[in-house]
Design a protein around this motif. Structure first.
Motif, PDB file in Angstrom:
ATOM      1  N   GLY A 246       0.782  -1.229   0.000  1.00 35.77           N
ATOM      2  CA  GLY A 246       0.000   0.000   0.000  1.00 35.77           C
ATOM      3  C   GLY A 246       0.811   1.273   0.000  1.00 35.77           C
ATOM      4  N   PHE A 247       2.147   1.158  -0.041  1.00 31.56           N
ATOM      5  CA  PHE A 247       2.966   2.368  -0.105  1.00 31.56           C
ATOM      6  C   PHE A 247       2.869   2.979  -1.503  1.00 31.56           C
ATOM      7  N   LYS A 248       2.395   4.215  -1.555  1.00 32.05           N
ATOM      8  CA  LYS A 248       2.286   4.909  -2.837  1.00 32.05           C
ATOM      9  C   LYS A 248       3.568   5.655  -3.170  1.00 32.05           C
ATOM     10  N   ARG A 249       4.405   5.871  -2.165  1.00 28.48           N
ATOM     11  CA  ARG A 249       5.636   6.638  -2.358  1.00 28.48           C
ATOM     12  C   ARG A 249       6.832   5.746  -1.988  1.00 28.48           C
ATOM     13  N   VAL A 250       7.579   5.336  -3.000  1.00 26.52           N
ATOM     14  CA  VAL A 250       8.719   4.440  -2.788  1.00 26.52           C
ATOM     15  C   VAL A 250       9.938   5.007  -3.514  1.00 26.52           C
ATOM     16  N   ASN A 251      10.906   5.465  -2.722  1.00 26.23           N
ATOM     17  CA  ASN A 251      12.169   5.917  -3.290  1.00 26.23           C
ATOM     18  C   ASN A 251      13.139   4.742  -3.353  1.00 26.23           C
ATOM     19  N   VAL A 252      13.935   4.714  -4.419  1.00 28.69           N
ATOM     20  CA  VAL A 252      15.002   3.728  -4.547  1.00 28.69           C
ATOM     21  C   VAL A 252      16.329   4.470  -4.648  1.00 28.69           C
ATOM     22  N   ASP A 253      17.240   4.167  -3.722  1.00 28.30           N
ATOM     23  CA  ASP A 253      18.605   4.705  -3.782  1.00 28.30           C
ATOM     24  C   ASP A 253      19.428   3.843  -4.718  1.00 28.30           C
ATOM     25  N   LEU A 254      20.043   4.472  -5.718  1.00 30.06           N
ATOM     26  CA  LEU A 254      20.927   3.760  -6.645  1.00 30.06           C
ATOM     27  C   LEU A 254      22.239   4.529  -6.784  1.00 30.06           C
ATOM     28  N   MET A 255      23.339   3.795  -6.851  1.00 28.43           N
ATOM     29  CA  MET A 255      24.640   4.401  -7.114  1.00 28.43           C
ATOM     30  C   MET A 255      25.098   4.015  -8.513  1.00 28.43           C
ATOM     31  N   HIS A 256      25.838   4.912  -9.140  1.00 31.05           N
ATOM     32  CA  HIS A 256      26.470   4.564 -10.417  1.00 31.05           C
ATOM     33  C   HIS A 256      27.950   4.920 -10.345  1.00 31.05           C
ATOM     34  N   GLY A 257      28.687   4.521 -11.371  1.00 27.89           N
ATOM     35  CA  GLY A 257      30.137   4.667 -11.307  1.00 27.89           C
ATOM     36  C   GLY A 257      30.755   3.670 -10.348  1.00 27.89           C
ATOM     37  N   LEU A 258      30.138   2.483 -10.265  1.00 26.08           N
ATOM     38  CA  LEU A 258      30.608   1.449  -9.340  1.00 26.08           C
ATOM     39  C   LEU A 258      31.866   0.774  -9.886  1.00 26.08           C
ATOM     40  N   PRO A 259      32.642   0.101  -9.038  1.00 24.25           N
ATOM     41  CA  PRO A 259      33.847  -0.575  -9.516  1.00 24.25           C
ATOM     42  C   PRO A 259      33.554  -1.487 -10.702  1.00 24.25           C
ATOM     43  N   GLN A 260      34.255  -1.221 -11.818  1.00 20.23           N
ATOM     44  CA  GLN A 260      34.168  -2.037 -13.039  1.00 20.23           C
ATOM     45  C   GLN A 260      32.765  -2.032 -13.662  1.00 20.23           C
ATOM     46  N   GLN A 261      31.973  -1.026 -13.381  1.00 14.64           N
ATOM     47  CA  GLN A 261      30.615  -0.971 -13.926  1.00 14.64           C
ATOM     48  C   GLN A 261      30.625  -0.453 -15.368  1.00 14.64           C
ATOM     49  N   SER A 262      29.859  -1.105 -16.230  1.00 14.61           N
ATOM     50  CA  SER A 262      29.719  -0.655 -17.611  1.00 14.61           C
ATOM     51  C   SER A 262      28.512   0.273 -17.732  1.00 14.61           C
ATOM     52  N   ILE A 263      28.437   0.959 -18.872  1.00 12.93           N
ATOM     53  CA  ILE A 263      27.281   1.833 -19.141  1.00 12.93           C
ATOM     54  C   ILE A 263      26.002   1.002 -19.135  1.00 12.93           C
ATOM     55  N   GLU A 264      26.049  -0.150 -19.761  1.00 10.21           N
ATOM     56  CA  GLU A 264      24.860  -1.010 -19.862  1.00 10.21           C
ATOM     57  C   GLU A 264      24.382  -1.466 -18.483  1.00 10.21           C
ATOM     58  N   GLN A 265      25.310  -1.793 -17.615  1.00  7.86           N
ATOM     59  CA  GLN A 265      24.940  -2.247 -16.267  1.00  7.86           C
ATOM     60  C   GLN A 265      24.292  -1.110 -15.468  1.00  7.86           C
ATOM     61  N   ALA A 266      24.836   0.096 -15.603  1.00 11.99           N
ATOM     62  CA  ALA A 266      24.268   1.247 -14.884  1.00 11.99           C
ATOM     63  C   ALA A 266      22.855   1.543 -15.372  1.00 11.99           C
TER      64      ALA A 266
END
Length: 384
Positions: free
Chosen positions: A164-184
């Motif tokens: 029933g939560f209408k407001r859900v924030n998701v924290d995401l980080m990018h620029g992670l170790p060895q992360q590709s553009i596609e993965q981000a």
């Protein structure tokens, strides 16, 4: 400095829960591994009692104001039971009323959600969730030291919506170790497709006093980071998300609590290591509570370890550092209300930044141009 009228300034409440199951290698927040791997009922109630005692000592700072919003951060606040929060809210409201529609946000770790269903937190009075997902990629989660899996993260968003939560924030980080553009980009897509209504999307930075600072991981190069930013922003806009602050994207209303921070509002602060800001008739003050949980619990109410007035010379930078993070900025009239200083004292700086196309040509609004946001640190340097 002129006299303040705090009634013009919203008052929020920050509550810090200092424990987590395991400390992550990138984390420089005030978080500590929970004693014996699990938060006992006795320790939970002891901490809640300490929070209440802490709150009572700060009532004078409210100066007749009700609570505008509440944010429960950590650590991992979802280690505390829903019943514990329900008890705490009842106690707090006996001392200070919550405004109608008061936004109450709980940070939750997808790896600790088996302790209690989301619906129980909704019943307790929490009406907004912020899920610390960081990534949906198993390898990246492992490198970040997260205790949840990709499936846990997806399930958490779905379960929150179903509860029933209408407001859900998701924290995401990018620029992670060895992360590709596609993965981000896949991380963003999974958050959007599974029902996030608000996304806090920010680049990993290596902070002092962390494991990553001592043992530096291999991060993507500048070209990859730039493409992640550009393509990620384009994707979120195409999905109907609005970028209203440097790292905040929304499909629903903005976070009332974070907006109050960025608009230089006031906030009480309870809990180990919590930071607060209050406006009194004679000036604006910041304060901090003792950091270690054992010290916080050793003396109830816990003492402040820092109480400091913001100096008049520092006020322009303090205000602009927050307000200019917002894409729409703030009404210019708020500067006098929040700092007690006349804005025309900054005319020379403001006119220079407008001429350089770093601030918008609008005398009733303080806001960066698109170019100004790209060079925000340089813009802020003018106010030091």
């Amino acid at each position: 400095m002129s006299q303040f009228d705090p009634q013009n300034i919203p008052l929020s409440l920050y509550i810090h829960m200092p424990w987590c199951v395991r400390k992550c290698p990138y984390c420089d927040f005030n978080s500590h591994a929970v004693p014996d791997g699990e938060l006992s009922i006795e320790l939970e109630q002891q901490y809640l009692n300490a929070l209440l005692a802490d709150f009572v000592t700060q009532l004078d700072y409210a100066q007749g104001r009700n609570i505008h919003s509440i944010f429960i951060g950590g650590g991992t606040p979802s280690l505390i039971s829903a019943q514990g929060y329900q008890w705490l809210f009842r106690q707090l409201q006996q001392h200070l009323a919550f405004e109608d529609g008061c936004e109450i946000t709980l940070e939750a770790n997808p790896g600790t959600l088996e302790h209690q269903p989301f619906a129980d937190y909704l019943v307790a009075g929490i009406n907004r969730l912020s899920l610390g997902v960081q990534s949906f990629d198993e390898a990246h989660l492992q490198r970040l030291g997260r205790i949840h899996s990709a499936n846990n993260a997806v399930d958490a968003i779905i379960q929150a919506k179903q509860a029933g939560f209408k407001r859900v924030n998701v924290d995401l980080m990018h620029g992670l170790p060895q992360q590709s553009i596609e993965q981000a980009l896949l991380d963003l897509r999974l958050a959007v497709e599974n029902g996030a209504t608000h996304i806090s999307w920010y680049q990993l930075t290596i902070e002092p006093n962390t494991v990553f600072f001592r043992t530096q991981p291999t991060l993507p190069d500048e070209e990859v980071l730039e493409q992640i930013q550009l393509q990620g922003e384009a994707y979120l806009r195409a999905q109907g998300f609005e970028n209203y602050e440097v790292s905040a994207w929304r499909k629903e209303q903005p976070s009332a609590h974070n907006l109050n921070y960025w608009q230089f509002g006031d906030y009480l602060a309870i809990g180990a290591g919590a930071h607060g800001k209050v406006t009194l008739p004679e000036g604006v003050y910041r304060f901090q509570k003792t950091r270690l949980p054992k010290d916080y619990l050793a003396k109830t109410p816990a003492p402040m370890v820092n109480w400091q007035q913001i100096a008049a010379d520092d006020m322009p930078f303090e205000f602009m550092m927050n307000a200019l993070r917002l894409n729409e900025g703030v009404p210019a009239v708020e500067y006098l209300k929040r700092t007690g200083q006349r804005l025309d004292a900054l005319d020379a700086i403001l006119n220079k930044l407008r001429q350089q196309k770093l601030l918008v040509e609008d005398e009733i609004r303080l806001a960066c141009t698109e170019q100004g946001h790209l060079y925000l640190n340089s813009v802020l340097d003018h106010f030091l």
